[in-house]
Design a protein around this motif. Structure first.
Motif, PDB file in Angstrom:
ATOM      1  N   GLU A  51      24.086 -38.641  -7.220  1.00 47.95           N
ATOM      2  CA  GLU A  51      24.660 -37.393  -7.735  1.00 47.95           C
ATOM      3  C   GLU A  51      25.891 -37.596  -8.598  1.00 47.95           C
ATOM      4  N   THR A  52      26.716 -38.604  -8.289  1.00 53.97           N
ATOM      5  CA  THR A  52      28.001 -38.709  -8.980  1.00 53.97           C
ATOM      6  C   THR A  52      28.511 -40.150  -8.959  1.00 53.97           C
ATOM      7  N   GLY A  53      29.634 -40.379  -9.642  1.00 52.84           N
ATOM      8  CA  GLY A  53      30.279 -41.676  -9.668  1.00 52.84           C
ATOM      9  C   GLY A  53      31.494 -41.710  -8.771  1.00 52.84           C
ATOM     10  N   VAL A  54      32.370 -42.678  -9.020  1.00 55.10           N
ATOM     11  CA  VAL A  54      33.545 -42.864  -8.172  1.00 55.10           C
ATOM     12  C   VAL A  54      34.458 -41.644  -8.210  1.00 55.10           C
ATOM     13  N   ALA A  55      34.725 -41.149  -9.410  1.00 55.50           N
ATOM     14  CA  ALA A  55      35.651 -40.015  -9.557  1.00 55.50           C
ATOM     15  C   ALA A  55      35.152 -38.800  -8.788  1.00 55.50           C
ATOM     16  N   GLY A  56      33.869 -38.468  -8.975  1.00 53.85           N
ATOM     17  CA  GLY A  56      33.304 -37.323  -8.277  1.00 53.85           C
ATOM     18  C   GLY A  56      33.296 -37.512  -6.776  1.00 53.85           C
ATOM     19  N   ALA A  57      33.022 -38.748  -6.329  1.00 61.21           N
ATOM     20  CA  ALA A  57      32.996 -39.027  -4.900  1.00 61.21           C
ATOM     21  C   ALA A  57      34.381 -38.848  -4.276  1.00 61.21           C
ATOM     22  N   ALA A  67      35.106 -35.157  -4.129  1.00 68.93           N
ATOM     23  CA  ALA A  67      34.251 -34.520  -3.122  1.00 68.93           C
ATOM     24  C   ALA A  67      34.761 -34.798  -1.708  1.00 68.93           C
ATOM     25  N   TRP A  68      35.144 -36.056  -1.435  1.00 73.63           N
ATOM     26  CA  TRP A  68      35.667 -36.378  -0.106  1.00 73.63           C
ATOM     27  C   TRP A  68      37.015 -35.706   0.138  1.00 73.63           C
ATOM     28  N   ALA A  69      37.820 -35.574  -0.926  1.00 72.00           N
ATOM     29  CA  ALA A  69      39.110 -34.890  -0.771  1.00 72.00           C
ATOM     30  C   ALA A  69      38.896 -33.425  -0.400  1.00 72.00           C
ATOM     31  N   ILE A  71      30.111 -32.830  -8.225  1.00 68.91           N
ATOM     32  CA  ILE A  71      30.838 -32.669  -6.962  1.00 68.91           C
ATOM     33  C   ILE A  71      30.125 -31.675  -6.059  1.00 68.91           C
ATOM     34  N   ARG A  72      29.679 -30.560  -6.628  1.00 69.31           N
ATOM     35  CA  ARG A  72      29.019 -29.522  -5.832  1.00 69.31           C
ATOM     36  C   ARG A  72      27.757 -30.074  -5.175  1.00 69.31           C
ATOM     37  N   ALA A  73      27.015 -30.924  -5.901  1.00 68.70           N
ATOM     38  CA  ALA A  73      25.808 -31.516  -5.334  1.00 68.70           C
ATOM     39  C   ALA A  73      26.125 -32.411  -4.142  1.00 68.70           C
ATOM     40  N   THR A  74      27.230 -33.142  -4.215  1.00 64.14           N
ATOM     41  CA  THR A  74      27.580 -34.031  -3.108  1.00 64.14           C
ATOM     42  C   THR A  74      28.182 -33.281  -1.932  1.00 64.14           C
ATOM     43  N   MET A  75      28.727 -32.094  -2.183  1.00 64.05           N
ATOM     44  CA  MET A  75      29.324 -31.323  -1.095  1.00 64.05           C
ATOM     45  C   MET A  75      28.296 -31.006  -0.021  1.00 64.05           C
TER      46      MET A  75
END
Length: 469
Positions: free
Chosen positions: A27-33, A36-38, A188-192
């Motif tokens: 779904e995403t790279g490092v920045a998005g991850a 998302a975790w934050a 980010i929304r996809a990983t949430m």
């Protein structure tokens, strides 16, 4: 406090952590991850603070999500919280057994993807063996859970350390941006949604609060367990980006954690992760079974579910609730033999069903923080203004965040969850009639009517193919 913390760790560290590398990389790279975790970590941290607040301010309430919903919003919503939580645990436990059998299927072909007759037979044996273990008493089961929680956390920490020894800054930098052409917020929304399932279990200490020596330990254990697990989850995700290109991580078969470790240490890495996965899933299964039975036990003792669910044995094990839970999981395991997509839908329902008790618990914590409930304050009758404002702010965020997750799950799964909860209202009505009391208040009648309408809508949508299983 350590034992209570392991209930949180044990129920959260299950199958989900072993799928995090591919789940995020697709779904995403490092920045998005990191973002998302934050967001997810911050949102769930406020929920952890809400459980801590309720453990201290309402020490007389046992079984967490059930008693909080009941105290805050009445008997019927207490039942909805208890039954929804129990149904979520049953669906999740079926997933665990199938996941274990599918993992072993790589060695034993007859187990297939965990849905063959042999796989269901072996899972059924394991199911009833765990039932016998828990009948020996909550203290025995919790002692086993404490050992298993440590045993399954150590391999994951070892995975993080090994990945750091081969961490490649160039690969990490190349994985920074994520999917080209897709806005970062959409990534980010996809990983949430990925984070919802892995965070189930944060309520572990509060659900088992009646066994605690001190109610303060319940709140401390919730925070300690959550922060430990959050650090592990985020680390597993981030270090993986420094080992392989994102596209390769996304293409790994599950458990993707094994594929990443195989790239680090060779084929033995996949075997090591497979063993760790089975230990982790069995530990999570034990925690979830204990919590589901505990919630039914307290609901029965309060008169909101039939009396047979309140039966305990000489070891203080909730044998009535445990038997019903075990039978339900057994039935669902048999259904797996005949269903193609129904199990996947049930897995998604696990997250939705547990979000309903989370929303109600967070909302009740907000009610307590606002001073609209008779809770006590450990440092005096009237908490300091600064501390009170902090409690209000945290519980507002917790309520808004859990409500947002329920909304993000979509109307289809919310309707399907009503199709499970509303028929179970028969048990609630029977219990209230037996007590000689009216089952519903006028407001609860309205809620029941809305629930019935939603359940009927789900049936119509299923019949017309608008919702498919």
């Amino acid at each position: 406090m350590l034992t209570l913390s392991t209930f949180v760790v044990g129920s959260m560290v299950g199958a989900g952590v072993f799928s995090l590398p591919a789940g995020f990389a697709s779904e995403t790279g490092v920045a998005g991850a990191l973002v998302a975790w934050a967001i997810a970590g911050g949102g769930m941290l406020t929920l952890a603070f809400a459980f801590q607040l309720l453990a201290v301010r309402r020490p007389n309430l046992d079984a967490g999500v059930y008693s909080y919903a009941r105290a805050g919003f009445g008997r019927y919503l207490g039942y909805v919280s208890a039954f929804g939580y129990w149904a979520s645990a049953c669906a999740g436990n079926v997933f665990y057994w199938v996941f274990i059998m599918s993992t072993l299927g790589a060695v034993v072909p007859g187990l297939g993807a965990g849905d063959t007759p042999l796989a269901v037979a072996l899972a059924s044996i394991g199911l009833w063996l765990f039932s016998v273990l828990i009948r020996r008493g909550v203290r025995v089961a919790s002692a086993v859970n404490r050992v298993v929680s440590i045993a399954k956390t150590v391999p994951i920490v070892l995975f993080i350390v090994l990945c750091l020894t081969v961490f490649d800054p160039a690969v990490f930098a190349a994985n920074w941006a994520g999917t080209p052409g897709i806005p970062i917020w959409d990534q980010i929304r996809a990983t949430m949604l990925v984070t919802v399932f892995v965070f189930i279990g944060i309520e572990g200490a509060s659900v088992n609060s009646r066994h605690a020596r001190s109610r303060r330990d319940v709140g401390r254990a919730t925070l300690l367990g959550f922060l430990s697990v959050l650090a592990i989850f985020a680390s597993v995700t981030v270090v993986s980006y420094g080992v392989l290109p994102r596209d390769e991580i996304a293409a790994l078969s599950e458990p993707s954690l094994g594929g990443v470790l195989e790239a680090v240490v060779g084929p033995v890495g996949a075997v090591f992760v497979g063993v760790a996965l089975i230990v982790a899933v069995l530990g999570a299964y034990l925690s979830w079974t204990l919590m589901a039975a505990e919630v039914l036990l307290q609901a029965s003792r309060s008169g909101d579910l039939p009396r047979f669910l309140s039966r305990t044995n000489a070891h203080d094990a909730p044998v009535g609730a445990l038997t019903l839970s075990t039978v339900m999981v057994q039935v669902l395991l048999v259904v797996v033999l005949f269903a193609e997509n129904a199990f996947d839908v049930a897995l998604d329902l696990t997250s939705v069903l547990v979000l309903i008790p989370f929303v109600l618990s967070a909302a009740y914590a907000l009610k307590v923080a606002l001073g609209r409930d008779g809770g006590v304050d450990p440092e005096g009758e009237s908490p300091a203004r600064r501390r009170r404002m902090r409690q209000i702010a945290l519980t507002v965020i917790a309520t808004a965040y859990t409500a947002f997750l329920l909304y993000a799950a979509g109307p289809a799964y919310l309707l399907l969850s009503l199709l499970i909860i509303v028929p179970g209202s028969v048990l609630y009505v029977a219990a209230r009639r037996r007590a000689g009391e009216r089952p519903f208040t006028p407001v609860e009648v309205v809620l029941l009517v809305i629930g019935i309408a939603g359940a009927l809508a789900a049936i119509v949508l299923l019949a017309t193919g608008a919702i498919t299983l």
